[in-house]
Design a protein around this motif. Structure first.
Motif, PDB file in Angstrom:
ATOM      1  N   ASP A  46       0.833  -1.203   0.000  1.00  0.00           N
ATOM      2  CA  ASP A  46       0.000   0.000   0.000  1.00  0.00           C
ATOM      3  C   ASP A  46       0.865   1.250   0.000  1.00  0.00           C
ATOM      4  OD1 ASP A  46      -2.474  -1.425   0.158  1.00  0.00           O
ATOM      5  OD2 ASP A  46      -2.072  -1.793   2.280  1.00  0.00           O
ATOM      6  N   ALA A  47       2.026   1.173   0.669  1.00  0.00           N
ATOM      7  CA  ALA A  47       2.886   2.350   0.776  1.00  0.00           C
ATOM      8  C   ALA A  47       4.331   1.931   0.971  1.00  0.00           C
ATOM      9  CB  ALA A  47       2.443   3.241   1.935  1.00  0.00           C
ATOM     10  N   VAL A  48       5.228   2.878   0.701  1.00  0.00           N
ATOM     11  CA  VAL A  48       6.660   2.710   0.950  1.00  0.00           C
ATOM     12  C   VAL A  48       7.134   3.933   1.722  1.00  0.00           C
ATOM     13  CG1 VAL A  48       7.263   3.730  -1.305  1.00  0.00           C
ATOM     14  CG2 VAL A  48       8.947   2.335  -0.085  1.00  0.00           C
ATOM     15  N   TYR A  49       8.039   3.701   2.668  1.00  0.00           N
ATOM     16  CA  TYR A  49       8.618   4.811   3.420  1.00  0.00           C
ATOM     17  C   TYR A  49      10.132   4.691   3.382  1.00  0.00           C
ATOM     18  CZ  TYR A  49       9.094   8.366   7.107  1.00  0.00           C
ATOM     19  OH  TYR A  49       9.403   9.506   7.823  1.00  0.00           O
ATOM     20  N   ASN A  50      10.771   5.637   2.700  1.00  0.00           N
ATOM     21  CA  ASN A  50      12.226   5.692   2.628  1.00  0.00           C
ATOM     22  C   ASN A  50      12.687   6.747   3.622  1.00  0.00           C
ATOM     23  OD1 ASN A  50      14.928   5.897   2.025  1.00  0.00           O
ATOM     24  ND2 ASN A  50      14.660   6.173  -0.176  1.00  0.00           N
ATOM     25  N   ALA A  51      13.246   6.301   4.738  1.00  0.00           N
ATOM     26  CA  ALA A  51      13.625   7.234   5.799  1.00  0.00           C
ATOM     27  C   ALA A  51      14.720   6.612   6.656  1.00  0.00           C
ATOM     28  CB  ALA A  51      12.424   7.584   6.666  1.00  0.00           C
ATOM     29  N   ARG A  52      15.674   7.421   7.035  1.00  0.00           N
ATOM     30  CA  ARG A  52      16.776   6.939   7.868  1.00  0.00           C
ATOM     31  C   ARG A  52      16.262   6.537   9.254  1.00  0.00           C
ATOM     32  NH1 ARG A  52      16.907  12.471   8.126  1.00  0.00           N
ATOM     33  NH2 ARG A  52      17.124  13.385  10.213  1.00  0.00           N
ATOM     34  N   ILE A  53      17.090   5.803   9.980  1.00  0.00           N
ATOM     35  CA  ILE A  53      16.760   5.412  11.344  1.00  0.00           C
ATOM     36  C   ILE A  53      16.900   6.643  12.232  1.00  0.00           C
ATOM     37  CG2 ILE A  53      17.480   3.996  13.300  1.00  0.00           C
ATOM     38  CD1 ILE A  53      18.376   1.879  11.275  1.00  0.00           C
ATOM     39  N   SER A  54      15.773   7.189  12.623  1.00  0.00           N
ATOM     40  CA  SER A  54      15.751   8.410  13.428  1.00  0.00           C
ATOM     41  C   SER A  54      14.361   8.594  14.005  1.00  0.00           C
ATOM     42  CB  SER A  54      16.110   9.631  12.570  1.00  0.00           C
ATOM     43  OG  SER A  54      15.892  10.840  13.280  1.00  0.00           O
ATOM     44  N   HIS A  55      14.290   9.018  15.254  1.00  0.00           N
ATOM     45  CA  HIS A  55      12.982   9.294  15.850  1.00  0.00           C
ATOM     46  C   HIS A  55      12.294  10.461  15.143  1.00  0.00           C
ATOM     47  CE1 HIS A  55      13.695   6.360  18.923  1.00  0.00           C
ATOM     48  NE2 HIS A  55      14.779   6.981  19.361  1.00  0.00           N
ATOM     49  N   GLY A  76      24.212   7.266  11.933  1.00  0.00           N
ATOM     50  CA  GLY A  76      24.903   7.437  13.194  1.00  0.00           C
ATOM     51  C   GLY A  76      24.175   8.240  14.244  1.00  0.00           C
ATOM     52  N   GLU A  77      22.878   8.491  14.055  1.00  0.00           N
ATOM     53  CA  GLU A  77      22.130   9.231  15.075  1.00  0.00           C
ATOM     54  C   GLU A  77      21.948   8.407  16.348  1.00  0.00           C
ATOM     55  OE1 GLU A  77      18.590  11.359  13.844  1.00  0.00           O
ATOM     56  OE2 GLU A  77      19.273  11.285  11.766  1.00  0.00           O
ATOM     57  N   LEU A  78      21.888   7.082  16.195  1.00  0.00           N
ATOM     58  CA  LEU A  78      21.752   6.192  17.345  1.00  0.00           C
ATOM     59  C   LEU A  78      22.971   5.272  17.391  1.00  0.00           C
ATOM     60  CD1 LEU A  78      18.017   5.050  16.963  1.00  0.00           C
ATOM     61  CD2 LEU A  78      18.901   6.849  18.457  1.00  0.00           C
ATOM     62  N   PRO A  79      23.342   4.769  18.573  1.00  0.00           N
ATOM     63  CA  PRO A  79      24.391   3.743  18.634  1.00  0.00           C
ATOM     64  C   PRO A  79      23.891   2.462  17.974  1.00  0.00           C
ATOM     65  CG  PRO A  79      23.325   4.002  20.766  1.00  0.00           C
ATOM     66  CD  PRO A  79      22.799   5.107  19.897  1.00  0.00           C
ATOM     67  N   ARG A  80      24.794   1.554  17.706  1.00  0.00           N
ATOM     68  CA  ARG A  80      24.409   0.323  17.002  1.00  0.00           C
ATOM     69  C   ARG A  80      23.327  -0.450  17.740  1.00  0.00           C
ATOM     70  NH1 ARG A  80      28.593  -2.882  13.309  1.00  0.00           N
ATOM     71  NH2 ARG A  80      29.151  -1.153  11.933  1.00  0.00           N
ATOM     72  N   VAL A  81      23.417  -0.477  19.066  1.00  0.00           N
ATOM     73  CA  VAL A  81      22.385  -1.189  19.822  1.00  0.00           C
ATOM     74  C   VAL A  81      21.027  -0.529  19.617  1.00  0.00           C
ATOM     75  CG1 VAL A  81      22.812   0.141  21.950  1.00  0.00           C
ATOM     76  CG2 VAL A  81      21.788  -2.148  22.084  1.00  0.00           C
ATOM     77  N   GLY A  82      21.010   0.793  19.488  1.00  0.00           N
ATOM     78  CA  GLY A  82      19.765   1.504  19.217  1.00  0.00           C
ATOM     79  C   GLY A  82      19.245   1.220  17.819  1.00  0.00           C
ATOM     80  N   CYS A 128       5.911  10.586   3.642  1.00  0.00           N
ATOM     81  CA  CYS A 128       6.797  11.614   4.191  1.00  0.00           C
ATOM     82  C   CYS A 128       6.229  11.982   5.557  1.00  0.00           C
ATOM     83  CB  CYS A 128       6.838  12.849   3.290  1.00  0.00           C
ATOM     84  SG  CYS A 128       7.300  12.536   1.578  1.00  0.00           S
ATOM     85  N   LEU A 129       6.880  11.568   6.634  1.00  0.00           N
ATOM     86  CA  LEU A 129       6.234  11.633   7.941  1.00  0.00           C
ATOM     87  C   LEU A 129       6.953  12.497   8.967  1.00  0.00           C
ATOM     88  CD1 LEU A 129       5.199   7.870   8.270  1.00  0.00           C
ATOM     89  CD2 LEU A 129       3.862   9.778   7.346  1.00  0.00           C
ATOM     90  N   SER A 130       8.071  13.094   8.631  1.00  0.00           N
ATOM     91  CA  SER A 130       8.771  13.954   9.593  1.00  0.00           C
ATOM     92  C   SER A 130       8.070  15.301   9.707  1.00  0.00           C
ATOM     93  CB  SER A 130      10.227  14.157   9.167  1.00  0.00           C
ATOM     94  OG  SER A 130      10.276  14.722   7.872  1.00  0.00           O
ATOM     95  N   ALA A 131       8.322  15.990  10.815  1.00  0.00           N
ATOM     96  CA  ALA A 131       7.699  17.298  11.039  1.00  0.00           C
ATOM     97  C   ALA A 131       8.539  18.436  10.477  1.00  0.00           C
ATOM     98  CB  ALA A 131       7.476  17.518  12.531  1.00  0.00           C
ATOM     99  N   ALA A 132       9.851  18.264  10.470  1.00  0.00           N
ATOM    100  CA  ALA A 132      10.737  19.330   9.998  1.00  0.00           C
ATOM    101  C   ALA A 132      12.063  18.725   9.560  1.00  0.00           C
ATOM    102  CB  ALA A 132      10.975  20.358  11.098  1.00  0.00           C
ATOM    103  N   GLU A 133      12.499  19.084   8.361  1.00  0.00           N
ATOM    104  CA  GLU A 133      13.817  18.708   7.853  1.00  0.00           C
ATOM    105  C   GLU A 133      14.059  19.513   6.589  1.00  0.00           C
ATOM    106  OE1 GLU A 133      14.202  14.825   5.833  1.00  0.00           O
ATOM    107  OE2 GLU A 133      12.194  14.384   6.565  1.00  0.00           O
ATOM    108  N   GLY A 134      14.989  19.089   5.765  1.00  0.00           N
ATOM    109  CA  GLY A 134      15.189  19.782   4.499  1.00  0.00           C
ATOM    110  C   GLY A 134      14.120  19.380   3.501  1.00  0.00           C
TER     111      GLY A 134
END
Length: 261
Positions: A46-55, A76-82, A128-134
């Protein structure tokens, strides 16, 4: 220094404090040769989301969608365990949700652009689900591939090339995102129509930037003829990542040259 701004508001803010700026959204650099409709690829999601690992990317807003493809990666926003915990959460969400990247030792691997385009073509809608970015490059990749887009309200300029005929701005709520995806999926807008209407907007702005660059070269004393076509068909020819200190040193060195460049 001339700032290329993703929105007119960004341009206004820069010029208000004395900077030189033009409105030129960075999604102009996305290649329509790489991202395009593939008529022989069946729709599976139904949909695709291309987005880096980031809250900040708010993946949870897509969790109500029945069939969802994720393209995700870490910068690299989170450590590997994250990162591993994040990926496990996506995997546990639903048997009908799929991470398209190869997974090695619990971490997502790289996907070439051509494979990303194929995955886009397996989906009915881009997210596109972020609130603010480029300007969110993947938002333009979706449109180039002919996908309609569901976005949340946002800052940063990704909506510059949106059209209400095939883009819905939905509230940042999982149920609202699901309903918007189903609406656009069921409209079944021809992919070539979305792509061609997007390209018409993109080419007009590319032409404006080409004219600006031609005039700039002339003011710098260049004897070459005006640029006759879009000069940067691949984003790698225009964008280069480097540390801020390195960019600052290069700008200082340019300033010492007789013509400034």
């Amino acid at each position: 220094m001339i700032f290329l701004c993703n929105t007119e508001e960004e341009r206004r803010l820069v010029t208000t404090v004395g900077g030189t700026a033009i409105f030129s959204n960075h999604n102009l650099m996305v290649s329509e040769d790489t991202f395009r409709p593939l008529p022989d690829v069946p729709i599976e999601f139904d949909a695709v989301y291309n987005a880096r690992i980031s809250h900040t990317k708010r993946h949870h807003l897509a969790f109500d969608i029945e069939r969802l493809a994720h393209i995700t990666f870490s910068i690299g926003e989170l450590p590997r365990v994250g990162n591993r915990a994040f990926i496990r959460r996506l995997q546990a969400q639903s048997l009908l949700h799929h991470i398209a990247n190869p997974i090695v030792n619990g971490l997502t691997g790289w996907l070439p652009p051509q494979e990303i385009n194929r995955i886009y073509n397996q989906a009915a809608v881009g997210l596109c689900l972020s609130a603010a970015e480029g300007a969110m490059r993947s938002s333009m990749e979706y449109l180039m591939a002919g996908l309609p887009v569901v976005s949340t309200p946002s800052l940063g300029g990704r909506d510059v090339f949106f059209d209400p005929d095939y883009c819905i701005i939905a509230e940042p709520d999982p149920a609202a995102i699901r309903r918007a995806v189903e609406t656009l999926r069921d409209r079944a807008i021809p992919r070539d129509e979305i792509r061609n209407r997007t390209l018409a907007k993109v080419r007009a702005q590319r032409q404006e930037l080409t004219v600006f660059l031609s005039d700039l070269l002339k003011r710098m004393g260049s004897s070459q003829p005006p640029l006759s076509q879009w000069p940067f068909p691949e984003i790698g020819l225009l964008r280069r990542w480097a540390a801020v200190r390195r960019h600052a040193n290069e700008i200082t060195a340019l300033g010492r040259r007789p013509n400034g460049f």
